[in-house]
Each structure stands twice: as structure tokens, then as C-alpha cells.
Write a protein that holds these residues in place. Structure first.
Motif, mmCIF file in Angstrom:
data_model
loop_
_atom_site.group_PDB
_atom_site.id
_atom_site.type_symbol
_atom_site.label_atom_id
_atom_site.label_comp_id
_atom_site.label_asym_id
_atom_site.label_seq_id
_atom_site.Cartn_x
_atom_site.Cartn_y
_atom_site.Cartn_z
ATOM 1 N N VAL A 138 -28.722 2.257 60.768
ATOM 2 C CA VAL A 138 -29.377 0.487 60.647
ATOM 3 C C VAL A 138 -28.391 -0.171 61.028
ATOM 4 C CG1 VAL A 138 -30.960 -0.253 59.052
ATOM 5 C CG2 VAL A 138 -30.892 1.547 58.841
ATOM 6 N N SER A 139 -27.285 -0.113 60.434
ATOM 7 C CA SER A 139 -26.031 -0.982 59.875
ATOM 8 C C SER A 139 -24.887 -0.373 60.060
ATOM 9 C CB SER A 139 -26.649 -2.039 58.992
ATOM 10 O OG SER A 139 -25.411 -1.960 58.123
ATOM 11 N N ASP A 140 -23.674 -0.903 60.485
ATOM 12 C CA ASP A 140 -22.501 -0.878 60.266
ATOM 13 C C ASP A 140 -21.669 -0.608 58.534
ATOM 14 O OD1 ASP A 140 -21.961 -3.116 60.707
ATOM 15 O OD2 ASP A 140 -20.184 -2.919 61.888
ATOM 16 N N TRP A 141 -22.972 -1.848 58.247
ATOM 17 C CA TRP A 141 -22.651 -1.622 56.435
ATOM 18 C C TRP A 141 -20.890 -0.985 56.400
ATOM 19 C CZ3 TRP A 141 -22.753 -0.196 51.766
ATOM 20 C CH2 TRP A 141 -22.235 -0.699 50.673
ATOM 21 N N ILE A 142 -21.934 0.342 55.949
ATOM 22 C CA ILE A 142 -21.175 1.923 55.485
ATOM 23 C C ILE A 142 -19.287 2.103 55.657
ATOM 24 C CG2 ILE A 142 -21.987 3.656 56.861
ATOM 25 C CD1 ILE A 142 -21.347 3.963 53.298
ATOM 26 N N THR A 143 -19.628 1.643 57.372
ATOM 27 C CA THR A 143 -17.539 1.825 58.079
ATOM 28 C C THR A 143 -17.258 0.668 56.817
ATOM 29 O OG1 THR A 143 -18.362 0.129 59.504
ATOM 30 C CG2 THR A 143 -19.336 2.748 59.787
ATOM 31 N N HIS A 144 -17.699 -0.066 56.409
ATOM 32 C CA HIS A 144 -16.535 -1.212 56.196
ATOM 33 C C HIS A 144 -15.712 -0.517 54.937
ATOM 34 C CE1 HIS A 144 -18.992 -4.740 57.558
ATOM 35 N NE2 HIS A 144 -18.570 -3.976 58.230
ATOM 36 N N PHE A 145 -15.602 0.366 54.136
ATOM 37 C CA PHE A 145 -14.959 1.583 53.278
ATOM 38 C C PHE A 145 -13.631 1.725 53.673
ATOM 39 C CE2 PHE A 145 -18.890 1.355 51.110
ATOM 40 C CZ PHE A 145 -18.524 0.675 50.159
ATOM 41 N N THR A 146 -13.791 2.048 55.443
ATOM 42 C CA THR A 146 -12.265 2.514 55.490
ATOM 43 C C THR A 146 -11.079 1.719 56.362
ATOM 44 O OG1 THR A 146 -14.076 4.040 57.405
ATOM 45 C CG2 THR A 146 -11.579 3.854 58.124
ATOM 46 N N GLY A 147 -9.893 2.580 55.351
ATOM 47 C CA GLY A 147 -9.293 1.742 55.435
ATOM 48 C C GLY A 147 -9.153 0.679 53.815
ATOM 49 N N LYS A 148 -9.594 1.033 52.815
ATOM 50 C CA LYS A 148 -9.699 0.217 52.043
ATOM 51 C C LYS A 148 -8.841 1.172 51.030
ATOM 52 C CE LYS A 148 -11.120 -4.124 53.405
ATOM 53 N NZ LYS A 148 -13.044 -3.696 53.870
ATOM 54 N N LYS A 149 -8.175 0.277 49.859
ATOM 55 C CA LYS A 149 -6.885 1.004 49.063
ATOM 56 C C LYS A 149 -7.842 -0.073 47.951
ATOM 57 C CE LYS A 149 -2.430 1.965 47.457
ATOM 58 N NZ LYS A 149 -2.517 3.207 47.470
ATOM 59 N N ILE A 150 -7.849 1.492 46.826
ATOM 60 C CA ILE A 150 -8.712 1.533 45.526
ATOM 61 C C ILE A 150 -7.398 0.815 44.969
ATOM 62 C CG2 ILE A 150 -9.957 1.687 43.748
ATOM 63 C CD1 ILE A 150 -11.276 3.876 45.121
ATOM 64 N N GLY A 151 -7.198 -0.228 43.962
ATOM 65 C CA GLY A 151 -5.429 -0.229 42.999
ATOM 66 C C GLY A 151 -5.933 0.729 41.883
ATOM 67 N N ASP A 152 -7.052 -0.102 40.992
ATOM 68 C CA ASP A 152 -6.792 1.167 39.642
ATOM 69 C C ASP A 152 -8.591 1.038 39.465
ATOM 70 O OD1 ASP A 152 -7.362 -1.702 38.488
ATOM 71 O OD2 ASP A 152 -5.100 -1.423 38.134
ATOM 72 N N ALA A 153 -9.111 1.168 38.265
ATOM 73 C CA ALA A 153 -10.167 1.109 38.008
ATOM 74 C C ALA A 153 -10.717 -0.181 37.644
ATOM 75 C CB ALA A 153 -10.737 1.916 36.507
ATOM 76 N N ASN A 154 -9.731 -0.934 37.298
ATOM 77 C CA ASN A 154 -10.346 -2.688 37.298
ATOM 78 C C ASN A 154 -9.552 -3.346 38.190
ATOM 79 O OD1 ASN A 154 -10.422 -2.391 34.374
ATOM 80 N ND2 ASN A 154 -8.326 -2.280 33.899
ATOM 81 N N ASP A 155 -10.052 -2.379 39.741
ATOM 82 C CA ASP A 155 -9.361 -3.684 40.740
ATOM 83 C C ASP A 155 -10.653 -4.361 41.566
ATOM 84 O OD1 ASP A 155 -9.226 -4.249 43.462
ATOM 85 O OD2 ASP A 155 -7.644 -2.333 44.294
ATOM 86 N N SER A 156 -10.532 -5.939 41.240
ATOM 87 C CA SER A 156 -11.978 -6.284 40.777
ATOM 88 C C SER A 156 -12.545 -6.697 42.674
ATOM 89 C CB SER A 156 -11.739 -7.997 40.345
ATOM 90 O OG SER A 156 -10.644 -8.233 41.130
ATOM 91 N N ARG A 157 -11.531 -6.445 43.858
ATOM 92 C CA ARG A 157 -12.720 -6.497 44.894
ATOM 93 C C ARG A 157 -13.590 -5.412 45.245
ATOM 94 N NH1 ARG A 157 -6.758 -5.060 47.715
ATOM 95 N NH2 ARG A 157 -7.140 -3.290 46.090
#
Length: 208
Positions: A138-157
Motif C-alpha cells: 500500500v505504501s513505502d512507509w515501512i521502509t523508513h526504518f532501514t538504517g535507523k539507529k536506536i540510541g537507548d530506550a529513551n531515544d525520543s526520535r
């Protein structure tokens, strides 16, 4: 009359037996083909969330069962990617329990340093035209996670923009993308724990 009924009964019994035998034969002939197709479809999906250039083991055969709240309620399968025997990444089955129309099933690829390598929705019941934008068809929204880094559990991004994060929500539908973002974040935070747990995990197919 009784003789006629008896003949019809025998005919029906023979027909039923022949039909049952034919159904069983067809099932036997097609079972391996169906299984082969399922393996190929799974492999293609894995390649969407984890680049094959990162590993050289048989990923589908490197399956373990984990019971981790970060991936959702109950057991989930994880597939450990190795390069020359060294664990380098993982494909995880995960559940977002709080979708608008129920649980959303995900496949999340991640390295062990907090970077998401790919994500796909494998099952959902979200509203067509609204929440179903999580579906790649339906859309490419799900692809926007690729390459994103998670700092920690409090990562507000790691939140939808309405909650101060960087991921788009959908017009008229915030619950669905919020649920997916949170589920992917939890899975990504869990991934670095896996290398140290491998010796204690149950391999798929070996559960009692």
C-alpha cells in the motif's frame, strides 16, 4: 427395492473411497511443492529485511525460539545471521499488540549495535485506506526504518511525529504507526542481547 438400494450403497462407498484415495495422493504429490514455495517466500522476505551480503550461513536453518517480552507475548522465532561463524545480525519475528484492529505481526532485521536493517509487516488487520499503509503493498512507509539507529530506550526520535519523534503518522490514523514504531524499537533494543544468549536458546524444531 432393497437390492437396488444395496447396489447404490456399494457404488457410493466405492466412489467415496476412490475420492479419498485421490485426495490423499494429490496431497502427497503437492505437499513438497507447497513446502518448497513457503521456504522460497520466507527467503525472499528475509532478503528484504537483511542484506544477504552481510552473512554467509544458511539463515533459515539458524533458527531459535525466544520468550522475550520485547518481541511480544509468547515465543517468537529469531534467525541468527553469521559471517564465517561469527554472529553479525538477526531477523526477529515480533508482535505489536496494540494495533488499532488487533495485533500486528512483524519481521525485523537488526545488527547487534542498535541499527535496524529492515522491517516488514507480515500480518495485520488494520483499516483499509488508513492503518493499512504499514503494508508495503500500500505504501513505502515501512521502509523508513532501514538504517535507523536506536540510541537507548529513551531515544525520543523513535516515535511518530505527533509524539515528538521522526516517523510520519497517517492522516486519521496514529494508533497503527505508533504501535509499529514502538514494536520495532523494542525489537532493536533486544537484538544486542542475543549473542550472549545463544548457548541457552532452544533451536527451532527441538522444542519438547
Amino acid at each position: 427395492m432393497l437390492e437396488t438400494m444395496r447396489k447404490h450403497g456399494v457404488t457410493l462407498a466405492l466412489f467415496a473411497a476412490a475420492s479419498t484415495g485421490m485426495t490423499a495422493a494429490i496431497h502427497q504429490l503437492t505437499r513438497s511443492t507447497i513446502a518448497d514455495q513457503a521456504v522460497l517466500q520466507q527467503k525472499a522476505l528475509f532478503e528484504q529485511v537483511l542484506p544477504s551480503s552481510l552473512y554467509n550461513n544458511a539463515l533459515q536453518q539458524s533458527c531459535y525460539l525466544v520468550d522475550a517480552p520485547a518481541l511480544g507475548k509468547g515465543q517468537h522465532k529469531v534467525y541468527i545471521a553469521r559471517q564465517d561463524g561469527t554472529p553479525v545480525a538477526v531477523v526477529m519475528e515480533a508482535t505489536a499488540p496494540d494495533g488499532y484492529s488487533g495485533a500486528i505481526q512483524l519481521l525485523v532485521g537488526s545488527d547487534f549495535n542498535g541499527t535496524i536493517l529492515g522491517t516488514r509487516v507480515t500480518e495485520h488487520h488494520e483499516t483499509p485506506g488508513l492503518g493499512d499503509k504499514i503494508d508495503l503493498r500500500v505504501s513505502d512507509w515501512i521502509t523508513h526504518f532501514t538504517g535507523k539507529k536506536i540510541g537507548d530506550a529513551n531515544d525520543s526520535r523513535w516515535a511518530v511525529k505527533k509524539d515528538g519523534g521522526e516517523f510520519d503518522q497517517f492522516t486519521g490514523a496514529t494508533i497503527t504507526p505508533r504501535a509499529v514504531v514502538n514494536a520495532v524499537k523494542r525489537a532493536g533494543l533486544f537484538a544486542p542481547q542475543l549473542p550472549g544468549q545463544l548457548s541457552s536458546l532452544t533451536a527451532c524444531g527441538e522444542e519438547e
